[in-house]
Design an enzyme around this catalytic site. Structure first.
Site, PDB file in Angstrom:
ATOM      1  N   PHE A  18      37.116  35.397  40.959  1.00  0.00           N
ATOM      2  CA  PHE A  18      36.228  35.836  39.875  1.00  0.00           C
ATOM      3  C   PHE A  18      36.796  35.452  38.496  1.00  0.00           C
ATOM      4  O   PHE A  18      36.197  34.656  37.766  1.00  0.00           O
ATOM      5  CB  PHE A  18      36.013  37.347  40.001  1.00  0.00           C
ATOM      6  N   ASP A  63      47.613  27.958  50.104  1.00  0.00           N
ATOM      7  CA  ASP A  63      48.088  29.330  49.987  1.00  0.00           C
ATOM      8  C   ASP A  63      49.372  29.295  49.165  1.00  0.00           C
ATOM      9  O   ASP A  63      50.353  28.669  49.581  1.00  0.00           O
ATOM     10  CB  ASP A  63      48.349  29.870  51.401  1.00  0.00           C
ATOM     11  N   VAL A  64      49.391  29.955  48.015  1.00  0.00           N
ATOM     12  CA  VAL A  64      50.546  29.836  47.109  1.00  0.00           C
ATOM     13  C   VAL A  64      51.783  30.567  47.620  1.00  0.00           C
ATOM     14  O   VAL A  64      52.856  30.441  47.024  1.00  0.00           O
ATOM     15  CB  VAL A  64      50.211  30.322  45.673  1.00  0.00           C
ATOM     16  N   SER A  82      45.563  36.328  44.034  1.00  0.00           N
ATOM     17  CA  SER A  82      45.820  37.586  44.758  1.00  0.00           C
ATOM     18  C   SER A  82      44.485  38.236  45.073  1.00  0.00           C
ATOM     19  O   SER A  82      43.568  38.179  44.263  1.00  0.00           O
ATOM     20  CB  SER A  82      46.630  38.568  43.896  1.00  0.00           C
ATOM     21  N   TYR A 152      49.419  46.238  46.207  1.00  0.00           N
ATOM     22  CA  TYR A 152      48.992  45.524  44.996  1.00  0.00           C
ATOM     23  C   TYR A 152      49.874  45.922  43.810  1.00  0.00           C
ATOM     24  O   TYR A 152      50.435  45.067  43.122  1.00  0.00           O
ATOM     25  CB  TYR A 152      47.527  45.855  44.714  1.00  0.00           C
ATOM     26  N   LYS A 156      52.613  43.429  41.967  1.00  0.00           N
ATOM     27  CA  LYS A 156      52.454  43.034  40.560  1.00  0.00           C
ATOM     28  C   LYS A 156      53.644  43.493  39.726  1.00  0.00           C
ATOM     29  O   LYS A 156      54.061  42.792  38.793  1.00  0.00           O
ATOM     30  CB  LYS A 156      51.145  43.604  39.994  1.00  0.00           C
ATOM     31  N   THR A 182      37.657  44.381  34.764  1.00  0.00           N
ATOM     32  CA  THR A 182      36.803  43.337  34.195  1.00  0.00           C
ATOM     33  C   THR A 182      35.606  43.136  35.114  1.00  0.00           C
ATOM     34  O   THR A 182      35.733  43.244  36.335  1.00  0.00           O
ATOM     35  CB  THR A 182      37.609  42.036  34.045  1.00  0.00           C
ATOM     36  N   ARG A 193      34.236  46.912  44.481  1.00  0.00           N
ATOM     37  CA  ARG A 193      34.470  47.544  43.186  1.00  0.00           C
ATOM     38  C   ARG A 193      33.212  48.231  42.675  1.00  0.00           C
ATOM     39  O   ARG A 193      32.094  47.910  43.077  1.00  0.00           O
ATOM     40  CB  ARG A 193      34.985  46.526  42.176  1.00  0.00           C
TER      41      ARG A 193
HETATM   42  N1  UDP Z   1      34.078  53.780  42.981  1.00  0.00           N
HETATM   43  C1  UDP Z   1      32.933  54.498  43.254  1.00  0.00           C
HETATM   44  N2  UDP Z   1      32.008  53.940  44.103  1.00  0.00           N
HETATM   45  C2  UDP Z   1      32.150  52.698  44.661  1.00  0.00           C
HETATM   46  C3  UDP Z   1      33.313  51.954  44.334  1.00  0.00           C
HETATM   47  C4  UDP Z   1      34.264  52.531  43.489  1.00  0.00           C
HETATM   48  O1  UDP Z   1      32.748  55.617  42.752  1.00  0.00           O
HETATM   49  O2  UDP Z   1      31.253  52.268  45.420  1.00  0.00           O
HETATM   50  C5  UDP Z   1      35.081  54.409  42.092  1.00  0.00           C
HETATM   51  C6  UDP Z   1      36.531  54.295  42.568  1.00  0.00           C
HETATM   52  O3  UDP Z   1      36.855  55.354  43.463  1.00  0.00           O
HETATM   53  C7  UDP Z   1      37.270  54.411  41.243  1.00  0.00           C
HETATM   54  C8  UDP Z   1      36.347  53.695  40.260  1.00  0.00           C
HETATM   55  O4  UDP Z   1      35.053  53.709  40.859  1.00  0.00           O
HETATM   56  O5  UDP Z   1      37.400  55.768  40.856  1.00  0.00           O
HETATM   57  C9  UDP Z   1      36.735  52.250  39.970  1.00  0.00           C
HETATM   58  O6  UDP Z   1      36.957  51.619  41.208  1.00  0.00           O
HETATM   59  P1  UDP Z   1      37.046  50.045  41.381  1.00  0.00           P
HETATM   60  O7  UDP Z   1      37.127  49.792  42.851  1.00  0.00           O
HETATM   61  O8  UDP Z   1      35.974  49.381  40.615  1.00  0.00           O
HETATM   62  O9  UDP Z   1      38.403  49.610  40.707  1.00  0.00           O
HETATM   63  P2  UDP Z   1      39.797  50.295  40.362  1.00  0.00           P
HETATM   64  O10 UDP Z   1      39.701  50.600  38.930  1.00  0.00           O
HETATM   65  O11 UDP Z   1      39.986  51.545  41.178  1.00  0.00           O
HETATM   66  O12 UDP Z   1      40.782  49.241  40.720  1.00  0.00           O
END
Ligand code: UDP
Length: 331
Positions: A18, A63-64, A82, A152, A156, A182, A193
């Site tokens: 992305f 694959d790095v 990653s 993760y 990092k 982002t 996400r």
């Molecule tokens: N989240 C949610 N519903 C979803 C996916 C994520 O409520 O279908 C919540 C997740 O538990 C977190 C927030 O949204 O509290 C952001 O999650 P995301 O996976 O986008 O990224 P993160 O910031 O956790 O890496």
């Protein structure tokens, strides 16, 4: 203010992902020849939306975590390879640790050998579930080293330490970007996400799956702003770490409601209710970058607000419905 420079030939690891694909496209548009190195473990297989059909971008499937020699001169290495969403890195825990450790070692070796500027894609996850809010770069974080996010977060953190060691030991020209949440065109609808999941659910007229009570917060940054921040860091001599993100904080519940409302307004699909599901273990309670260092050292700040950015993202997902077919939610 930092000195600015341009680049002739860049290597972008994770360049089909992305953020990586947006970076490849932006570099190519400014006349840089780009070599995108990607294993396609979690990058979209079709490259659609990545703009990688640009003649200035060559895609190399590697694959790095194995050495990846690149013939010829290179003056910039952006290490972005990653898995990056919580769902992806928990599905591929060992690959994630290999990309952050061995992948970073190989990318740093490449930059050192070529005398190239190096930028590490680090993350707000180095702050873990933060006890300091908003998060400045001098906060050391609150990370569970054996929890589900550790693969993760700790990879990092290791990558940051290794990058710092190459700077001090080898005099490598390194920088660390701590990238906060982002979003934008080019995300996979099934990456798990919040933003793509909520958009996919709203477009499919399904309830939006909010975890816990939805009071946890995130601060979401539109991809063009994140890319501008990373390229400003690359072009500077600043070592970082530098937070790159948008400090406009909101609860996840508010994010879901805003997306439901926007999708209804823009597409006519009726606004969907929220469905509350279990909160993931170690899910950070708050997150918001302190971006005063990026402003002072790079002259950078985000420009796109959530309404405009989410509207552009909804429009992109609406056009690319094929990406919605295997959307998955948190519950
Ligand atoms: N989240 C949610 N519903 C979803 C996916 C994520 O409520 O279908 C919540 C997740 O538990 C977190 C927030 O949204 O509290 C952001 O999650 P995301 O996976 O986008 O990224 P993160 O910031 O956790 O890496």
């Amino acid at each position: 203010m930092a000195t600015r420079r341009t680049f002739d030939r860049a290597v972008v690891t994770g360049g089909a992902g992305f953020l990586g694909s947006h970076l490849c496209r932006a570099l190519a548009a400014s006349g840089t020849e780009v070599i995108c190195v990607d294993s396609f473990l979690t990058s979209p297989k079709d490259l659609d939306g990545g703009g990688l059909d640009d003649p200035n971008v060559v895609v190399v499937r590697r694959d790095v975590s194995e050495p990846f020699p690149i013939p010829g001169p290179v003056d910039l290495v952006l290490h972005f390879a990653s898995p990056a969403s919580p769902a992806d890195y928990q599905r591929y825990p060992i690959d994630t640790m290999r990309a952050g450790s061995l992948g970073t070692l190989h990318a740093l070796d490449l930059a050192r050998d070529k005398g190239a500027r190096f930028v590490l894609a680090s993350t707000s996850e180095v702050y873990g579930d933060p006890l300091v809010h908003p998060q400045p770069e001098d906060y050391w974080g609150n990370v569970n080293p054996v929890g589900p996010r550790a693969v993760y977060d700790e990879a990092k953190r290791f990558a940051e330490a290794l990058t710092t060691a190459y700077r001090t030991r080898h005099g490598a020209d390194t920088a660390i970007a701590r990238i906060f949440n982002t979003y934008g065109p080019g995300m996979r609808a099934d990456d798990g996400r919040a933003v793509p999941t909520f958009i996919a659910q709203a477009l499919a007229a399904e309830p939006l799956t909010v975890t816990g009570d939805g009071r946890q917060t995130r601060s979401i940054c539109y991809v063009s702003d994140t890319v501008a921040g990373i390229l400003a860091l690359a072009a500077s001599g600043v070592p970082g770490p530098v937070n790159i993100g948008n400090p406009e904080e909101m609860s996840i519940r508010a994010l879901a409601s805003r997306i439901a409302g926007l999708v209804a307004e823009l597409t006519g699909v009726e606004a969907q209710p929220l469905r509350f599901v279990d909160r993931p273990v170690d899910d950070p309670g708050v997150r918001r970058p302190d971006i005063s260092r990026a402003a002072a050292e790079l002259g950078w700040q985000p420009r796109v607000g959530w309404r405009d950015g989410l509207a552009r993202t909804v429009a992109w997902f609406t056009e690319h419905r094929a990406r919605l077919t295997d959307a998955v939610g948190a519950g």
